[in-house]
Every structure is written in C-alpha cells, then in structure tokens.
Enzyme design. Structure first.
Site, PDB file in Angstrom:
ATOM      1  CG  ASP A  86       0.060  -0.203   2.588  1.00 51.54           C
ATOM      2  OD1 ASP A  86       0.917  -0.806   2.712  1.00 51.54           O
ATOM      3  OD2 ASP A  86      -0.688   0.440   3.561  1.00 51.54           O
ATOM      4  CD  GLU A 144       2.495  -1.258   7.536  1.00 51.60           C
ATOM      5  OE1 GLU A 144       2.765  -1.807   8.947  1.00 51.60           O
ATOM      6  OE2 GLU A 144       3.355  -0.308   7.490  1.00 51.60           O
TER       7      GLU A 144
HETATM    8 NI    NI Z   1       6.184   0.711   6.349  1.00 51.62          NI
END
Ligand code: NI
Length: 399
Positions: A86, A144
């Site tokens: 991401d 994440e």
């Molecule tokens: Ni990172």
C-alpha cells in the site's frame, strides 16, 4: 548435488541480474500508487507475475491481498515471505521521472520497493523449486499503514493450508547504507494506538468570544498539556511517544467552532506503559477541557501490537546477512518506535522482521512518509537475496 552454502552465496549475483526488471516494476508501482485495500492494479500485477513463475496463486485474500505458494518437490516446513503493497494518502512533491501520477496518493514508505523485492525473491526461489524441501508462501499484503491488512489476511486463513512455520518480512530503510541490515531478537518495533480527542465547546462569533467556549483555545491547551504525559508520567528508562498528526476545527476566520478534533498516535513497547499513557491522556485531556468549561471525549483504538522477533529466526536471518553481505553488515539496533502490522504475523508464528539499508547514493535521505521520500534501488537485490537466503536456509536443500 547441491551445495547449500554455495547456493546461498550465488543469490546476491542472481539478484543483481534481476535488478533492471525489479527497478522497472518498482517505478511503475511508484507512478501508480494505491492506498490500503484499494491495491487492485498492484495486486493484478503481482498475481500475474507469480502465475508466470508457476506458483499457485490466490487473490482477494484479506480483500486485496495476493498469496503465491511455491511447492518444493518434497514435503517439509512452510516459510512465509511477506511484502506490503500500500501507498499513503498524500501528495508527492519529488520530481523524479517515476513520481506519482495520482494526486493525493504516494508511495512514501517504500512499499513499492517491498513488492518488487517480494517478486524478485519469488523468482530466485522458483528457479530452485526442484531442490526445495517444503514450501514458500509469498504474501503480498494490503493496507499495512494502520488499516489492518495483516489482520484481514490472517482472518482469511493466510497462515493455514499449508500451515506457516516461520515468517520473514523486511522494510527498506533510508537511515542506513545499502549492504547493511538491522534487526534484533525480541521487541524490534513499538506497538501503536490511534488517539482521537473531540473537544466540545460552545460556538459563536469570533468578535464576541465571551459568549462562547472556544474549542480552538481549549484544544491548544490540551495539546500542550499532553506533552507532559511522556516526560512526567513514563519512567525515563521506558519508551513512549505521544504525537498529534491532525487538528481539525472551524469553517471561517470569524467563527469560533463548536468542536475541534485532534488525531494522534501513541507508541509503546510494553503493555503496562501503554495502559498508563492512555489513562493519563484521558485524565489530562478531560481535566484541562473541564477547566475551560468544555468537554473532551477521548477514544483510543489499538492499531498494532509490538513487533517481536523470535530469537532463532533472528539469528538465522543475521547469519544469512553475514554470509551474503559480510561480517560487518549487521548493524546493532535498540529498536524503532514506529510500528508494523507484521506484528500480527509474528504474534502467531515465529519469525523475523528486519531493516534493509536503502540510503540514497547522493542527496539527502528524506524520512519515511516525507513528500520527497525516495530510496536507493540498489537495496532491492540485497533484500531479495536475504529473503531467498533465509527461506533456503530454513528449508534446507535436497541433496
Ligand atoms: Ni512502511
């Protein structure tokens, strides 16, 4: 006959040969960033690349996650290699030719590099499938950055079928030079909570403040007062951070707003410290607000647990790093206050998370999450060789 040691030592050169391809992949991802749980283009590229290598591929694991399984010719343990995909919701200000083409979205943490490294590692290991005893599960994780991508994948069964025995994950790190690795046994990164404080005053005309309870002024006092929580309530021998990244309130220069929202983050390594910090934040924010005739509503939500490395897995990874990069390649670290949702994997299976030096060859090293962030792409083959080396060492090679 395969010689295990020899096989590991050739990884570095093999990874270097794959570098141009990895750079192209990384720059394409960098130019087309996607925020957490929206990584559909990235996931498609990853799934196609894994299928081309002959892996068994599952998509939409944890919404936009991708899993590729490489089976060896004999049964054995399963190694999980994790990469996050991401980007962040921010504008890129750098002027590189591969800068983000999407306003408001940027790969400012290097997860584009992690994805490219994961694909390189898959290629390195796929060419050795005939000699593998066990399986390697390549996990390309969405979201994440505080959105819970690892949790979503675990919920969808990523640690089962085949059951994972050990997990490795890395972060490219612009604070240390290419060719170095930092990690340690035990707690490597802090746990994090998000903090949301809503100050409720009484809105009104900016020229008649005595008829209002000014939520902006109250918010300013609350923010200042909360700076004492770490300095006055946490033992100097422990570590904690309280930071605010958002202050929102008001619609015009001549209106005192009814409410102000303050958003922040709390980072700690130990649960008792965490509980004390959260309690003091609540008490101080509510007490200060009350003294002005306002109210403070404090909400705390856990994001990540601390990232704790298994001693054996960390030892294995550091051994591989010394073999591949030289005796002095492993840098000591006291740990990092940032958090990682790799912690969700590492709290369920043993493993090791590690930092791979990615300091730019020239120019300043902008910090992670800076709008000018970039990393040294020479770090990508290093990361891929380490990942592949760790997997090979763990599984052992069929003689
Ligand atoms: Ni990172």
């Amino acid at each position: 006959m395969h010689d295990a040691a020899h096989d590991i030592l050739t990884l570095r050169a093999e990874a270097e040969a794959l570098k141009p391809e990895a750079v192209a992949v990384r720059r394409d991802l960098h130019a087309h960033p996607e925020v957490g749980f929206e990584e559909t283009r990235t996931a498609r590229i990853v799934a196609d690349a894994l299928r081309e290598l002959g892996l068994t591929v599952d998509t939409q694991v944890g919404r936009t996650g991708v899993v590729g399984v490489l089976d060896g010719t004999e049964s054995g343990p399963t190694v999980l290699i994790r990469a996050d995909m991401d980007a962040l919701p921010m504008d890129e200000l750098s002027t590189t030719p591969y800068a983000s083409t999407r306003p408001g979205v940027m790969h400012a943490c290097g997860h584009d590099g992690h994805t490219a490294v994961g694909l390189m590692a898959a290629k390195l290991l796929a060419s050795r499938a005939g000699a593998l005893r066990g399986a390697v599960k390549f996990v390309f994780q969405p979201a994440e950055e505080t959105l819970g991508g690892a949790r979503a994948m675990i919920h969808d069964g990523v640690l089962e079928d085949p059951e994972v025995d050990v997990a490795f994950g890395l972060h490219l790190w612009t604070g240390s030079p290419v060719g170095t690795v930092s990690t340690k046994a035990g707690a490597l990164m802090a746990g994090a909570d998000t903090l949301e404080i809503r100050i409720k005053g009484r809105g009104g005309h900016a020229a008649m403040p005595h008829h209002t309870v000014d939520s902006i002024v109250v918010a300013a006092h609350v923010i200042s007062a909360l700076q004492t929580v770490v300095s006055r309530n946490v033992s100097p021998l422990d570590s904690a951070v309280v930071s605010f990244g958002q202050v929102e309130g008001g619609t015009a220069v001549n209106i005192i707003p009814e409410t102000v929202r303050i958003g922040g983050t709390v980072c700690t390594f130990h649960n008792d410290v965490r509980l004390e910090v959260v309690k003091r934040i609540r008490d101080v924010a509510q007490g200060v607000a009350e003294s002005f005739g306002a109210e403070a509503d404090v909400a705390v939500a856990p994001v990540c647990e601390p990232t704790v490395n298994d001693a054996d897995a960390a030892g294995l990874l550091m051994g591989v790093a010394r073999e591949l990069l030289g005796e002095s390649a492993v840098l000591p670290t006291a740990g990092v206050m940032g958090s990682e949702d790799m912690s969700f994997f590492l709290n369920r299976v043993p493993g090791c998370f590690f930092f791979v030096g990615a300091e730019p060859a020239s120019g300043p090293a902008y910090s992670h999450h800076s709008p000018y962030f970039d990393f040294n792409e020479d770090a990508m083959p290093v990361g891929a060789a380490l990942m592949a080396g760790a997997a090979l060492r763990y599984l052992g090679l069929r003689a």
